[in-house]
Design an enzyme around this catalytic site. Sequence first.
Site, PDB file in Angstrom:
ATOM      1  N   TYR A   1      12.507  41.479 -78.509  1.00  0.00           N
ATOM      2  CA  TYR A   1      13.966  41.538 -78.728  1.00  0.00           C
ATOM      3  C   TYR A   1      14.434  42.991 -78.904  1.00  0.00           C
ATOM      4  O   TYR A   1      15.452  43.397 -78.342  1.00  0.00           O
ATOM      5  CB  TYR A   1      14.277  40.687 -79.959  1.00  0.00           C
ATOM      6  CG  TYR A   1      15.734  40.542 -80.326  1.00  0.00           C
ATOM      7  CD1 TYR A   1      16.577  39.699 -79.597  1.00  0.00           C
ATOM      8  CD2 TYR A   1      16.261  41.205 -81.433  1.00  0.00           C
ATOM      9  CE1 TYR A   1      17.914  39.543 -79.965  1.00  0.00           C
ATOM     10  CE2 TYR A   1      17.589  41.048 -81.807  1.00  0.00           C
ATOM     11  CZ  TYR A   1      18.413  40.214 -81.076  1.00  0.00           C
ATOM     12  OH  TYR A   1      19.729  40.055 -81.445  1.00  0.00           O
TER      13      TYR A   1
ATOM     14  N   LYS B   1      17.082  44.829 -76.454  1.00  0.00           N
ATOM     15  CA  LYS B   1      18.348  45.341 -77.001  1.00  0.00           C
ATOM     16  C   LYS B   1      18.446  46.863 -76.836  1.00  0.00           C
ATOM     17  O   LYS B   1      19.523  47.393 -76.599  1.00  0.00           O
ATOM     18  CB  LYS B   1      18.499  44.927 -78.467  1.00  0.00           C
ATOM     19  CG  LYS B   1      18.691  43.415 -78.652  1.00  0.00           C
ATOM     20  CD  LYS B   1      19.972  42.944 -77.995  1.00  0.00           C
ATOM     21  CE  LYS B   1      20.219  41.453 -78.193  1.00  0.00           C
ATOM     22  NZ  LYS B   1      21.457  41.016 -77.509  1.00  0.00           N
TER      23      LYS B   1
END
Length: 248
Positions: A156, A160
Amino acid sequence: MMEFKDRVALVTGASRGIGRAVAIELARRGAFVVVNYARNQSAAEGVLEEIRALGGRAYLCQFDVSDFSLVQEIIAKVEQDFGGLHILVNNAGITRDGLVMRMKEEDWDEVIRIDLKGVFNCTRAALKSMIKQRYGRIVNVTSVVGEMGNSGQANYSAAKAGIIGFTKAVAKEVGSRGITVNAVSPGFIETDMTYNLPKDLKDRYIEEIPLGRFGTPEDVAKVVAFLVSDDASYITGEIIRVNGGLYT
Ligand code: NAP
């Protein structure tokens, strides 16, 4: 407040959480909002009803942001059917947490595919009509975790952080066409994504947040609405933190 009355907006992952709040806020300000979702149709219908109850205009559009050719096709159709696409909010995202040493290949791939490639897929498709119009507003939803890293979220965090580089690169490519590309970087926000965090972990995070609370989806939605408004005409390639001071 009808400042967006001539604008068509697509919000990905708008059935719940931050995307839902963004869809409602843009509709409240007059935009025609295409509410995208992946699976949760009843939640998406709820958002549609809520928008209509406010006197707003919206339309449901189910698709998986990670499917390149489907996204190109559907966004082209949205543009045709609704007479353009002016605002794109790339919000859809998932987590598949685990320590990197034990992370399954599919958990890596799925997060990169939905959270990062999904942003590419939708942006690429939307730019076609934005370039024709010589106008566009794109806001990508990144995360504090992409800026500071988080144990258990290597996939993640990578996705991001990737969104931040993507935002800055595309802002340079399309600035001359009247299109701005920015990102919002939320800290911890009260949504389904954070609902299952253990209470002691939540309390520990709150201690580290100068404003002393998790954010609300509306805290983020207001900043997205600002970035797509005329007040933000001279802002592009920017990452705006909405994290209560957690990371500066
Ligand atoms: P959420 O409540 O879990 O909602 C996720 C949304 O994304 C849902 O509408 C879901 O649709 C949709 N979605 C998931 N996979 C999709 C796919 N493949 N194609 C299209 N839509 C898909 O999440 P949230 O907390 O609001 O998060 C929204 C965004 O903010 C994410 O990008 C997340 O990474 C980011 N963010 C969240 C936080 C936080 O603390 N919550 C902090 C920083 C950043 P269905 O309802 O159909 O499943």
